[in-house]
Design a protein around this motif. Structure first.
Motif, short mmCIF file in Angstrom:
data_model
loop_
_atom_site.label_atom_id
_atom_site.label_comp_id
_atom_site.label_asym_id
_atom_site.label_seq_id
_atom_site.Cartn_x
_atom_site.Cartn_y
_atom_site.Cartn_z
N THR A 1 28.65 82.13 15.27
CA THR A 1 29.33 81.24 14.35
C THR A 1 30.26 82.03 13.45
O THR A 1 29.87 83.05 12.88
CB THR A 1 28.31 80.46 13.50
OG1 THR A 1 27.46 79.72 14.37
CG2 THR A 1 29.01 79.50 12.56
N CYS A 2 31.50 81.56 13.32
CA CYS A 2 32.51 82.24 12.51
C CYS A 2 32.50 81.67 11.10
O CYS A 2 32.52 80.44 10.92
CB CYS A 2 33.88 82.08 13.15
SG CYS A 2 35.22 82.87 12.26
N SER A 3 32.51 82.55 10.10
CA SER A 3 32.41 82.10 8.70
C SER A 3 33.62 81.30 8.27
O SER A 3 33.52 80.48 7.34
CB SER A 3 32.22 83.31 7.77
OG SER A 3 33.34 84.18 7.85
N THR A 4 34.78 81.49 8.90
CA THR A 4 35.98 80.73 8.55
C THR A 4 36.40 79.82 9.69
O THR A 4 37.55 79.40 9.77
CB THR A 4 37.14 81.69 8.21
OG1 THR A 4 37.46 82.47 9.38
CG2 THR A 4 36.78 82.60 7.07
N GLY A 5 35.48 79.51 10.57
CA GLY A 5 35.81 78.72 11.74
C GLY A 5 36.05 77.26 11.43
O GLY A 5 35.60 76.73 10.41
N ASP A 6 36.80 76.61 12.31
CA ASP A 6 37.01 75.17 12.25
C ASP A 6 37.23 74.66 13.66
O ASP A 6 37.30 75.44 14.61
CB ASP A 6 38.20 74.82 11.34
CG ASP A 6 39.49 75.46 11.81
OD1 ASP A 6 39.85 75.28 12.99
OD2 ASP A 6 40.15 76.16 11.01
N THR A 7 37.31 73.37 13.80
CA THR A 7 37.45 72.77 15.13
C THR A 7 38.89 72.47 15.48
O THR A 7 39.16 71.61 16.32
CB THR A 7 36.60 71.49 15.24
OG1 THR A 7 37.01 70.58 14.19
CG2 THR A 7 35.14 71.78 15.13
N GLN A 8 39.83 73.15 14.85
CA GLN A 8 41.23 72.98 15.22
C GLN A 8 41.43 73.38 16.67
O GLN A 8 41.00 74.46 17.08
CB GLN A 8 42.12 73.81 14.30
CG GLN A 8 43.60 73.52 14.45
CD GLN A 8 44.43 74.28 13.43
OE1 GLN A 8 43.88 74.99 12.60
NE2 GLN A 8 45.75 74.10 13.47
N VAL A 9 42.02 72.55 17.46
CA VAL A 9 42.28 72.70 18.89
C VAL A 9 41.03 72.42 19.73
O VAL A 9 41.07 71.64 20.66
CB VAL A 9 42.82 74.11 19.24
CG1 VAL A 9 43.07 74.22 20.75
CG2 VAL A 9 44.10 74.39 18.48
N SER A 10 39.90 73.06 19.43
CA SER A 10 38.71 72.89 20.27
C SER A 10 37.45 73.27 19.50
O SER A 10 37.53 73.94 18.46
CB SER A 10 38.82 73.75 21.52
OG SER A 10 38.54 75.11 21.20
N PRO A 11 36.26 72.86 20.01
CA PRO A 11 35.01 73.28 19.37
C PRO A 11 34.86 74.80 19.32
O PRO A 11 34.13 75.32 18.48
CB PRO A 11 33.94 72.66 20.27
CG PRO A 11 34.61 71.50 20.92
CD PRO A 11 36.02 71.93 21.13
N GLY A 12 35.55 75.51 20.22
CA GLY A 12 35.47 76.97 20.22
C GLY A 12 35.97 77.59 18.94
O GLY A 12 35.68 78.76 18.66
N GLY A 13 36.72 76.83 18.15
CA GLY A 13 37.23 77.35 16.89
C GLY A 13 36.15 77.64 15.86
O GLY A 13 36.40 78.33 14.87
N LEU A 14 34.96 77.13 16.08
CA LEU A 14 33.85 77.39 15.16
C LEU A 14 33.19 78.74 15.39
O LEU A 14 32.33 79.15 14.62
CB LEU A 14 32.78 76.30 15.31
CG LEU A 14 33.16 74.89 14.83
CD1 LEU A 14 32.05 73.90 15.20
CD2 LEU A 14 33.40 74.88 13.32
#
Length: 380
Positions: free
Chosen positions: A269-282
């Protein structure tokens, strides 16, 4: 006696072609012959020419001539169906679809033929158990044989009795087994028993394609999300292509977390992640080493120069560069300095020159000690 038996089988085959094999499935002894199993097959007017060719190549002729064995005989149509399946699979995976019997290694034919041959006399009566009888083939493959009742006139179990011969596929669960059914059974030869399998059986059960063409067993290959990632746009590191090591990625350390993906590269899990574009962004890819790389299937809207922003974190200085397709380098080295923490993120900037259309983009980690979150491409 030989001529009578041959005539019986020929007539059976003639009417079966007109009325369907179902009408002639029979669990009672058909007849007996005073020749060996091998010679019996050879006497059947060319019905088993392909099978006999493979038996000869696999050096099984002497076994069927002199040893006491039971043979569940696959018909030539079964072998032809297996070759068709093999070529269909090859075509689907992008290889030529003109394979013949000669294209398949002899060791594959040998291994599969032996699944149809058992030591001793195994008759229909010996398989009349609710769960059948566990059997062992010549190479020690676990099989199963049992008598089953077919359906007739819409009534379950009201038809003739046939033998169900199953490859257990190394599983004790019947749902995993591959079955074949008999057309004729209990033909007594000079050295054993013959059961003729229906022609709709595909030779090898479910094993020939995988054994002859190992590529068919490899994991699916292609974009992880099912479609290419778009450039300009965001390429999330955790959305690397689906496929085996050496094709979709190369990692030296596969012992990292599996928060998002279960294959080689570690994800967390990335501390600055988000779901922009895809769930992989997390998530981010971590535990990288020198020489690692990740592949992404991309669609590049327009050829030309792009600014690339690479989001990384880590306790040591690293270097990344980009290639496309057949290792064509499209960027200079892009330094990724230490950030002081594995979840302390910074942006590193570089430029690259990309071709238009669908391509394979490789993120090459020249020097490691970094976590990788995403790449952001902007047209210059």
């Amino acid at each position: 006696m030989k001529k009578v038996l041959i005539l019986m089988l020929a007539l059976t085959g003639l009417f079966a072609c007109k009325k369907g094999m179902q009408d002639f499935r029979n669990a009672k002894p058909l007849s007996a012959t005073d020749v060996s199993t091998y010679d019996f097959l050879k006497q059947q007017g060319g019905l088993y020419d392909t099978l006999l060719l493979l038996i000869d190549r696999a050096n099984l002729a002497d076994t069927l001539k002199s040893e006491n064995v039971t043979f569940f005989v696959p018909q030539d149509n079964s072998i032809q169906a297996a070759i068709r399946n093999l070529n269909y699979t090859r075509q689907r995976l992008g290889d030529n679809n003109n394979w013949t019997l000669d294209s398949v290694p002899v060791k594959v034919w040998d291994s599969l033929l032996r699944r149809y041959i058992l030591r001793g006399n195994v008759t229909a009566d010996s398989l009349r158990y609710a769960d059948g009888s566990n059997l062992v083939s010549l190479y020690g493959r676990e099989m199963n044989g049992k008598t089953v009742r077919t359906n007739a006139s819409g009534v379950v179990g009201a038809g003739t009795t046939v033998l169900q011969y199953s490859d257990k596929n190394e599983s004790r669960f019947t749902r995993d087994w591959s079955q074949a059914y008999t057309q004729n059974v209990d033909i007594k030869t000079k050295n054993g028993i013959v059961h003729i399998l229906e022609e709709r059986h595909v030779f090898g059960f479910t094993s020939l394609v995988g054994m002859a063409y190992p590529k068919s067993l490899e994991p699916a290959q292609g974009p992880y999300l099912g479609y290419p990632l778009e450039i300009p746009g965001i390429v999330n590191a955790a959305d690397y292509d689906e496929g085996p090591t050496g094709i979709a990625y190369r990692v030296s350390n596969s012992n990292g977390n599996k928060a998002y993906r279960q294959d080689g590269p570690g994800t967390e899990t990335c501390s600055t992640g988000d779901t922009q574009v895809s769930p992989g962004g997390l998530y981010n890819v971590g535990w990288t080493s020198d020489g690692d790389w990740l592949r992404y299937t991309v669609t590049i809207k327009e050829a030309g120069d792009y600014k690339v922003e690479i989001r990384t974190a880590g306790g040591g200085d690293g270097i990344i560069y980009l290639t496309v397709d057949d290792n064509q380098r499209v960027s200079e080295d892009i330094p990724t300095p230490s950030t002081g923490g594995w979840q302390t993120w910074r942006s590193n900037f570089g430029t690259c020159t990309l071709p238009e259309g669908k391509h394979l983009l490789y993120v090459q980690i020249k020097r490691a000690n970094l976590n990788l979150h995403r790449l952001i491409f902007t047209k210059l």
